[in-house]
Design an enzyme around this catalytic site. Structure first.
Site, PDB file in Angstrom:
ATOM      1  CB  SER A   1      -0.883   0.009   1.246  1.00 36.55           C
ATOM      2  OG  SER A   1      -0.101   0.265   2.392  1.00 36.55           O
ATOM      3  CE  LYS A   2      -3.086   3.105  -0.543  1.00 35.42           C
ATOM      4  NZ  LYS A   2      -3.784   2.165   0.344  1.00 35.42           N
ATOM      5  NE  ARG A   3       0.716   0.374   6.129  1.00 31.06           N
ATOM      6  CZ  ARG A   3       1.335  -0.798   6.094  1.00 31.06           C
ATOM      7  NH1 ARG A   3       2.547  -0.922   6.569  1.00 31.06           N
ATOM      8  NH2 ARG A   3       0.731  -1.850   5.594  1.00 31.06           N
TER       9      ARG A   3
ATOM     10  N   GLY B   1       5.580   3.164   0.529  1.00 28.23           N
ATOM     11  CA  GLY B   1       6.380   4.018  -0.332  1.00 28.23           C
ATOM     12  C   GLY B   1       6.077   3.766  -1.785  1.00 28.23           C
TER      13      GLY B   1
END
Length: 476
Positions: free
Chosen positions: A243-245, A247
């Site tokens: 996920s965007k988490r 990076g």
RNA sequence: GGCGCCAUCGUAUAAUGGUGAAUACAGUGGGUUUUCGCCCCACAAAUCCGGGUUCAAUUCCUGGUGGCGUCACCA
């Protein structure tokens, strides 16, 4: 070489709701490899039936990502949004044959149903309220549901998972056309895959559970289901879903981080698939050796360290033109003027083995293209000391006489200067390195001299000597 | 929760009904070297747990545990 008699037609079918994801890129790669290995075709289809979430910008981002990776397709892109008549025609047939029906249930009723089921600890599913309804309530735009078989089971032989079987009782009557007339995913894919004659569906394993109901739709439409191959997901380095988490999940973000398309492809191919212990594969080898059944069943983690290693490998030994093209792109991003320094190919030749990524390589090559104002304090303090002045002075004189400004001659010049002064190479190398680049790390010193160029080198040595003089005068 | 999928060093993958369970990345320790890096050598590191089949199970079966996925008028 693995020859398969029937040419395989695969498709990559992303929904344009964002950029090209790493997992999607790998799926696309597997699709392409599976098709090319048999002389078949790889089709690109944009699944944009959800008009709320699909954007043109996303379509472009996906196309850009694929182009960058060199994932070229043989057909398409097709857009589901342009195929409405096909879906309508198919629904019409289903409706006529009694294999689909209009459902007038309100969202409220469905919501209530879901909550009740959840509360009772059961699987939320449509109760078939409109399944055998014959009236047509006024003023309500109905959705159309697929009449799923009530008994029996659906089984299929997954090319990577093996046999998978699900009871029809587990499946409910899914909506295939929304109230606004647009088809839903599970229906559109089937119609499309039939029309496009796809005979091997390769997709993420998050679709495994959709497969049985899709197979039922194939049958209802009188078509033979294709073969399926569900590939495992790619997880973040912490084992969690990407996920965007985490990076950089978009392929193009990796370009910005300094990675090469070939390195990315090699890494992605090797993630979940293997051919013995081989780690490095050319594109052609990939096509020759890839077999979908050799793909692993376990979800794998994305390991940046290994990608780095491969990236350096491709930087050094991979396709020269590709590396150069990317290098130029990064230089531009960094604001370098390639004309104000060494030929990019020379730079690459010297620097490639010293860095894992092009971003680092470019950042650490700044002094070859741009002048710097200050020396890195620590390096200057340690190496630009009064004792170095004699060496630098002698070197400047010797270098001024060098006819051909190239590595071998420069190496001799430095060695001769050191010999003449009776000092070791190291005593002269580090001060020179700092004088030339402003800091303590650079390629072999003769290479550094070569890259910086005659004019600049001599000027910088003068500058360093001035700096040392000023330091001495200040009593340091 | 129902259903489905999965399980070998930290990571990615090999291998086999009997092995010292292999390779690569990362890690650690050395070596080479004019800096960093590259390169070289070495070390460390795994078959989830229980039961069964078998002379022999990491491998086959089964139960458990854990992880993931999926249960939409998203794809």
């Amino acid at each position: 070489m693995h020859s398969k008699s029937v040419p395989i037609r695969t498709r990559f079918a992303p929904s344009p709701t964002g950029f090209l994801h790493i997992g999607g890129a790998r799926t696309a790669l597997f699709c392409q490899l599976a098709a090319r290995a048999t002389g078949g075709e790889f089709v690109l289809r944009i699944e944009d039936t959800d008009r709320e979430r699909s954007t043109q910008a996303s379509v472009q981002a996906i196309l850009d990502g694929m182009a960058w990776l060199g994932l070229d397709y043989d057909e398409g892109p097709y857009y589901q949004s342009e195929r409405r008549e096909r879906y309508q025609e198919a629904v019409g047939r289903l409706l006529e044959a009694g294999l689909a029906y209009r459902c007038y249930c309100s969202r409220e009723r469905l919501e209530g149903l879901r909550e009740a089921a959840m509360a009772a600890g059961e699987k939320p599913r449509y109760d078939g309220y409109c399944r055998d309804r014959s009236d047509r309530p006024e003023g309500i735009e109905p959705v159309i549901r697929f009449r799923n078989p009530l008994s029996g089971s659906v089984a299929f032989e997954d090319r990577v998972r093996g046999r998978i079987e699900v009871e029809n009782a587990e499946l409910d009557d899914l909506v295939i056309v929304r109230a606004d007339g647009t088809p839903t995913y599970n229906f559109a894919v089937v119609v499309d895959d039939i029309d496009m004659r796809i005979n091997l569906v390769i997709r993420g394993d998050d679709h495994i559970n959709n497969t049985p109901r899709q197979i039922n739709i194939y049958r209802a439409l009188g078509a033979e289901p294709p073969e399926f191959a569900h590939v495992p997901m790619i997880l973040g380095d912490d084992g969690q879903r990407l996920s965007k988490r985490h990076g950089a999940v978009g392929v193009m973000a990796w370009r910005e981080l300094g990675y090469l398309p070939d390195a990315m492809i090699n890494y992605l191919a090797r993630l979940g698939w293997s051919y013995g212990d081989q780690e490095v594969f050319s594109r052609q080898e990939l096509i020759d050796l890839f077999r979908i059944e050799d793909v692993n069943r376990k979800a794998s983690r994305f390991d940046t360290e290994k990608l780095k290693w491969l990236n350096q490998h491709y930087l050094r030994e991979g396709d020269r033109d590709q590396a150069l093209a990317e290098l130029l792109w990064h230089m531009e991003q960094a604001g370098f003027n390639p004309a104000s320094g060494p030929e990019p190919s020379r730079l690459l030749g010297v620097q490639a083995e010293r860095f894992d990524t092009l971003t680092e390589l470019v950042e650490q090559s700044r002094s070859f293209y741009q002048d710097f104002d200050d020396f890195e304090p620590g390096a200057a303090k340690k190496h630009l000391r009064p004792v170095a002045a004699a060496a630098l002075t002698g070197l400047a004189e010797r270098l001024a006489e060098v006819d051909e400004w190239e590595p071998d001659a420069l190496q001799r010049a430095i060695q001769e200067t050191a010999d003449a002064l009776g000092i070791g190479f190291g005593k002269i190398g580090m001060p020179l390195r700092v004088a030339l680049t402003g800091h303590g790390q650079s390629p072999a010193i003769n290479q550094t001299l070569w890259l910086v160029g005659r004019e600049r080198s001599l000027a910088r040595i003068e500058h360093a000597l001035d700096w040392i003089a000023a330091r001495t005068a200040a009593g340091a």
